[in-house]
Design a protein around this motif. Structure first.
Motif, PDB file in Angstrom:
ATOM      1  N   GLU A  82       0.842  -1.212   0.000  1.00  0.00           N
ATOM      2  CA  GLU A  82       0.000   0.000   0.000  1.00  0.00           C
ATOM      3  C   GLU A  82       0.869   1.251   0.000  1.00  0.00           C
ATOM      4  OE1 GLU A  82      -3.302   2.353   2.801  1.00  0.00           O
ATOM      5  OE2 GLU A  82      -2.047   0.779   3.667  1.00  0.00           O
ATOM      6  N   THR A  83       1.910   1.237   0.839  1.00  0.00           N
ATOM      7  CA  THR A  83       2.810   2.388   0.941  1.00  0.00           C
ATOM      8  C   THR A  83       3.609   2.566  -0.341  1.00  0.00           C
ATOM      9  OG1 THR A  83       2.971   1.979   3.313  1.00  0.00           O
ATOM     10  CG2 THR A  83       4.590   3.459   2.363  1.00  0.00           C
ATOM     11  N   ALA A  84       4.121   1.458  -0.875  1.00  0.00           N
ATOM     12  CA  ALA A  84       4.891   1.526  -2.122  1.00  0.00           C
ATOM     13  C   ALA A  84       4.018   2.042  -3.268  1.00  0.00           C
ATOM     14  CB  ALA A  84       5.457   0.143  -2.460  1.00  0.00           C
ATOM     15  N   ASP A  85       2.786   1.595  -3.330  1.00  0.00           N
ATOM     16  CA  ASP A  85       1.868   2.045  -4.386  1.00  0.00           C
ATOM     17  C   ASP A  85       1.580   3.540  -4.260  1.00  0.00           C
ATOM     18  OD1 ASP A  85       1.754  -0.519  -5.355  1.00  0.00           O
ATOM     19  OD2 ASP A  85      -0.221  -0.993  -4.496  1.00  0.00           O
ATOM     20  N   PHE A  86       1.419   4.016  -3.021  1.00  0.00           N
ATOM     21  CA  PHE A  86       1.171   5.446  -2.786  1.00  0.00           C
ATOM     22  C   PHE A  86       2.344   6.273  -3.316  1.00  0.00           C
ATOM     23  CE2 PHE A  86       2.018   9.206  -0.223  1.00  0.00           C
ATOM     24  CZ  PHE A  86       0.828   9.908  -0.347  1.00  0.00           C
ATOM     25  N   ILE A  87       3.557   5.852  -2.955  1.00  0.00           N
ATOM     26  CA  ILE A  87       4.764   6.590  -3.373  1.00  0.00           C
ATOM     27  C   ILE A  87       4.925   6.524  -4.885  1.00  0.00           C
ATOM     28  CG2 ILE A  87       7.296   6.617  -3.244  1.00  0.00           C
ATOM     29  CD1 ILE A  87       6.911   5.516  -0.306  1.00  0.00           C
ATOM     30  N   GLN A  88       4.731   5.334  -5.442  1.00  0.00           N
ATOM     31  CA  GLN A  88       4.893   5.163  -6.882  1.00  0.00           C
ATOM     32  C   GLN A  88       3.871   5.986  -7.656  1.00  0.00           C
ATOM     33  OE1 GLN A  88       7.701   2.908  -8.261  1.00  0.00           O
ATOM     34  NE2 GLN A  88       7.206   4.792  -9.313  1.00  0.00           N
ATOM     35  N   GLY A  89       2.714   6.209  -7.030  1.00  0.00           N
ATOM     36  CA  GLY A  89       1.676   7.022  -7.659  1.00  0.00           C
ATOM     37  C   GLY A  89       2.037   8.495  -7.788  1.00  0.00           C
ATOM     38  N   LYS A  90       3.103   8.905  -7.086  1.00  0.00           N
ATOM     39  CA  LYS A  90       3.519  10.319  -7.092  1.00  0.00           C
ATOM     40  C   LYS A  90       4.582  10.609  -8.159  1.00  0.00           C
ATOM     41  CE  LYS A  90       1.331  11.720  -3.249  1.00  0.00           C
ATOM     42  NZ  LYS A  90       0.381  12.841  -3.235  1.00  0.00           N
ATOM     43  N   THR A  91       5.167   9.556  -8.734  1.00  0.00           N
ATOM     44  CA  THR A  91       6.277   9.774  -9.659  1.00  0.00           C
ATOM     45  C   THR A  91       6.372   8.648 -10.695  1.00  0.00           C
ATOM     46  OG1 THR A  91       8.702   9.965  -9.829  1.00  0.00           O
ATOM     47  CG2 THR A  91       7.856   8.619  -8.026  1.00  0.00           C
ATOM     48  N   ALA A  92       6.910   8.994 -11.851  1.00  0.00           N
ATOM     49  CA  ALA A  92       7.132   7.971 -12.889  1.00  0.00           C
ATOM     50  C   ALA A  92       8.483   7.280 -12.680  1.00  0.00           C
ATOM     51  CB  ALA A  92       7.083   8.617 -14.270  1.00  0.00           C
ATOM     52  N   TYR A  93       9.297   7.839 -11.801  1.00  0.00           N
ATOM     53  CA  TYR A  93      10.622   7.247 -11.538  1.00  0.00           C
ATOM     54  C   TYR A  93      10.508   5.875 -10.896  1.00  0.00           C
ATOM     55  CZ  TYR A  93      13.294  11.529 -12.493  1.00  0.00           C
ATOM     56  OH  TYR A  93      13.889  12.598 -13.101  1.00  0.00           O
ATOM     57  N   ARG A  94      11.440   5.000 -11.236  1.00  0.00           N
ATOM     58  CA  ARG A  94      11.536   3.677 -10.599  1.00  0.00           C
ATOM     59  C   ARG A  94      12.918   3.590  -9.933  1.00  0.00           C
ATOM     60  NH1 ARG A  94       7.036   3.872 -11.661  1.00  0.00           N
ATOM     61  NH2 ARG A  94       5.614   2.474 -12.757  1.00  0.00           N
ATOM     62  N   PRO A  95      12.998   3.943  -8.665  1.00  0.00           N
ATOM     63  CA  PRO A  95      14.313   3.990  -8.020  1.00  0.00           C
ATOM     64  C   PRO A  95      14.966   2.618  -7.878  1.00  0.00           C
ATOM     65  CG  PRO A  95      12.575   4.347  -6.407  1.00  0.00           C
ATOM     66  CD  PRO A  95      11.916   4.326  -7.747  1.00  0.00           C
ATOM     67  N   THR A  96      16.281   2.577  -8.104  1.00  0.00           N
ATOM     68  CA  THR A  96      17.045   1.345  -7.926  1.00  0.00           C
ATOM     69  C   THR A  96      18.038   1.477  -6.770  1.00  0.00           C
ATOM     70  OG1 THR A  96      18.666   2.105  -9.548  1.00  0.00           O
ATOM     71  CG2 THR A  96      16.884   0.699 -10.360  1.00  0.00           C
ATOM     72  N   ILE A  97      18.269   2.729  -6.347  1.00  0.00           N
ATOM     73  CA  ILE A  97      19.189   2.997  -5.233  1.00  0.00           C
ATOM     74  C   ILE A  97      18.419   3.723  -4.134  1.00  0.00           C
ATOM     75  CG2 ILE A  97      21.263   4.247  -4.504  1.00  0.00           C
ATOM     76  CD1 ILE A  97      22.301   3.928  -7.389  1.00  0.00           C
ATOM     77  N   GLY A  98      18.566   3.252  -2.905  1.00  0.00           N
ATOM     78  CA  GLY A  98      17.935   3.905  -1.765  1.00  0.00           C
ATOM     79  C   GLY A  98      18.991   4.518  -0.857  1.00  0.00           C
ATOM     80  N   MET A  99      18.620   5.609  -0.182  1.00  0.00           N
ATOM     81  CA  MET A  99      19.526   6.239   0.780  1.00  0.00           C
ATOM     82  C   MET A  99      18.778   6.584   2.051  1.00  0.00           C
ATOM     83  SD  MET A  99      21.645   9.035  -1.378  1.00  0.00           S
ATOM     84  CE  MET A  99      22.444   8.656  -2.920  1.00  0.00           C
ATOM     85  N   ILE A 100      19.429   6.348   3.178  1.00  0.00           N
ATOM     86  CA  ILE A 100      18.906   6.815   4.464  1.00  0.00           C
ATOM     87  C   ILE A 100      19.933   7.811   4.981  1.00  0.00           C
ATOM     88  CG2 ILE A 100      18.203   6.168   6.794  1.00  0.00           C
ATOM     89  CD1 ILE A 100      17.623   3.334   5.712  1.00  0.00           C
ATOM     90  N   LEU A 101      19.518   9.072   5.108  1.00  0.00           N
ATOM     91  CA  LEU A 101      20.454  10.145   5.442  1.00  0.00           C
ATOM     92  C   LEU A 101      20.334  10.547   6.909  1.00  0.00           C
ATOM     93  CD1 LEU A 101      19.894  12.189   2.169  1.00  0.00           C
ATOM     94  CD2 LEU A 101      21.728  10.564   2.664  1.00  0.00           C
ATOM     95  N   GLY A 102      21.452  10.473   7.616  1.00  0.00           N
ATOM     96  CA  GLY A 102      21.477  10.713   9.057  1.00  0.00           C
ATOM     97  C   GLY A 102      21.532  12.176   9.454  1.00  0.00           C
ATOM     98  N   SER A 103      21.695  12.408  10.751  1.00  0.00           N
ATOM     99  CA  SER A 103      21.706  13.755  11.330  1.00  0.00           C
ATOM    100  C   SER A 103      22.676  14.681  10.599  1.00  0.00           C
ATOM    101  CB  SER A 103      22.120  13.693  12.805  1.00  0.00           C
ATOM    102  OG  SER A 103      21.212  12.942  13.543  1.00  0.00           O
ATOM    103  N   GLY A 104      22.142  15.808  10.105  1.00  0.00           N
ATOM    104  CA  GLY A 104      22.980  16.800   9.453  1.00  0.00           C
ATOM    105  C   GLY A 104      23.418  16.430   8.050  1.00  0.00           C
ATOM    106  N   LEU A 105      23.028  15.236   7.561  1.00  0.00           N
ATOM    107  CA  LEU A 105      23.489  14.770   6.250  1.00  0.00           C
ATOM    108  C   LEU A 105      22.381  14.805   5.198  1.00  0.00           C
ATOM    109  CD1 LEU A 105      25.550  11.697   7.536  1.00  0.00           C
ATOM    110  CD2 LEU A 105      26.436  13.944   6.911  1.00  0.00           C
ATOM    111  N   GLY A 106      21.209  15.295   5.586  1.00  0.00           N
ATOM    112  CA  GLY A 106      20.055  15.314   4.681  1.00  0.00           C
ATOM    113  C   GLY A 106      20.252  16.183   3.458  1.00  0.00           C
TER     114      GLY A 106
END
Length: 272
Positions: free
Chosen positions: A9-33
């Motif tokens: 459900e969450t993935a579908d919601f996000i995918q509904g906002k963009t045509a992009y299909r991400p292959t790389i994910g990032m989690i950005l920590g404190s001060g690194l956003g």
């Protein structure tokens, strides 16, 4: 553990906002956003709008999901993460990793700001995570296992993918960036460790200590994703220098190394 329907459900919601299909994910920590600001043709979704996402109030985090292009690759980046110390369950903390996997992400870059335990390291250094210590006494995979997401007893002998680490080392060398390597210890927080705890953590073989990253890395490994972990060492851990620790210092040092950090990650992404 989250059910597959809530992940989808969450993935579908996000995918509904963009045509992009991400292959790389990032989690950005404190001060690194700030790295997420480098994404081109991007869209931004506040966590508060995303179904099934937790609501974080961590200091130094924007709490937004950004999807766009970085060095020719399609990337989904979390500006801010959920922490165990905020009172979230480990299920909530790691849920975004499951969603990234459902979106098609195969390579996950996890970053954090943390304290240096190895006394030969210095604030402002970047460290490639080679392995971790889970000192929290819990695990995000506790509970019924969903075999669709991964095996009951996953192997963690190579959580931090050797091939991605080799790319990171090579890029750092080319850029003239000193990239330390070491073991990251996960401490629950929110209080910083005591000097005695830091001595224990060093004796156990850790080079750095922080309050995140490990649960996300475990869940990514469970989901058979490739993982790269990079720490920004923002301070010497408690007891090494005779001075109190503060989160302001963490944010300040992270901001100081931003340029070096952004260049390194961009270089890595271009090779993945």
């Amino acid at each position: 553990m989250h059910s597959t329907p809530s992940i989808q459900e969450t993935a579908d919601f996000i995918q509904g906002k963009t045509a992009y299909r991400p292959t790389i994910g990032m989690i950005l920590g404190s001060g690194l956003g700030g790295l997420a600001d480098e994404l081109e043709n991007s869209i931004t979704i506040p966590y508060s709008e995303i179904p099934n996402f937790a609501k974080s109030e961590a200091v130094g985090h924007a709490n937004e999901l950004v999807i766009g292009e970085l060095d020719g690759r399609t990337v989904v980046a979390m500006k801010g993460r959920f922490h165990y110390y905020e009172g979230f369950t480990l299920d909530e903390v790691t849920f975004p990793v499951r969603v990234m996997k459902a979106l098609g992400v195969e390579n996950l870059l996890i970053t954090n700001a943390c304290g240096a335990v190895n006394e030969s390291f210095e604030p402002g250094d970047l460290m490639l995570i080679t392995d971790h210590l889970n000192l929290v006494g819990s695990n995000p995979l506790i509970g019924p296992n969903n075999n669709e997401l991964g095996p009951r007893f996953p192997d963690l002998s190579k959580v931090y993918t050797p091939e991605l680490r080799a790319i990171a080392s090579s890029v750092a060398q080319e850029q003239g960036v000193r990239l330390r390597e070491g073991v990251y210890a996960w401490w629950s927080g929110p209080a910083y460790e005591t000097p005695a705890e830091i001595r224990m953590i060093r004796a156990m073989g850790a080079d750095a200590v922080g309050m995140s990253t490990v649960p996300e890395a475990i869940v990514a490994a469970h989901g058979r994703m490739n993982v790269l972990g990079i720490s920004c060492l923002t301070n010497m851990a408690c007891g090494i220098l005779d001075q109190p620790l503060s989160h302001d210092e963490v944010i300040e040092v992270a901001a100081r190394v931003r340029e070096k950090f952004v260049a390194l990650v961009k270089g890595i992404v271009g090779r993945v």
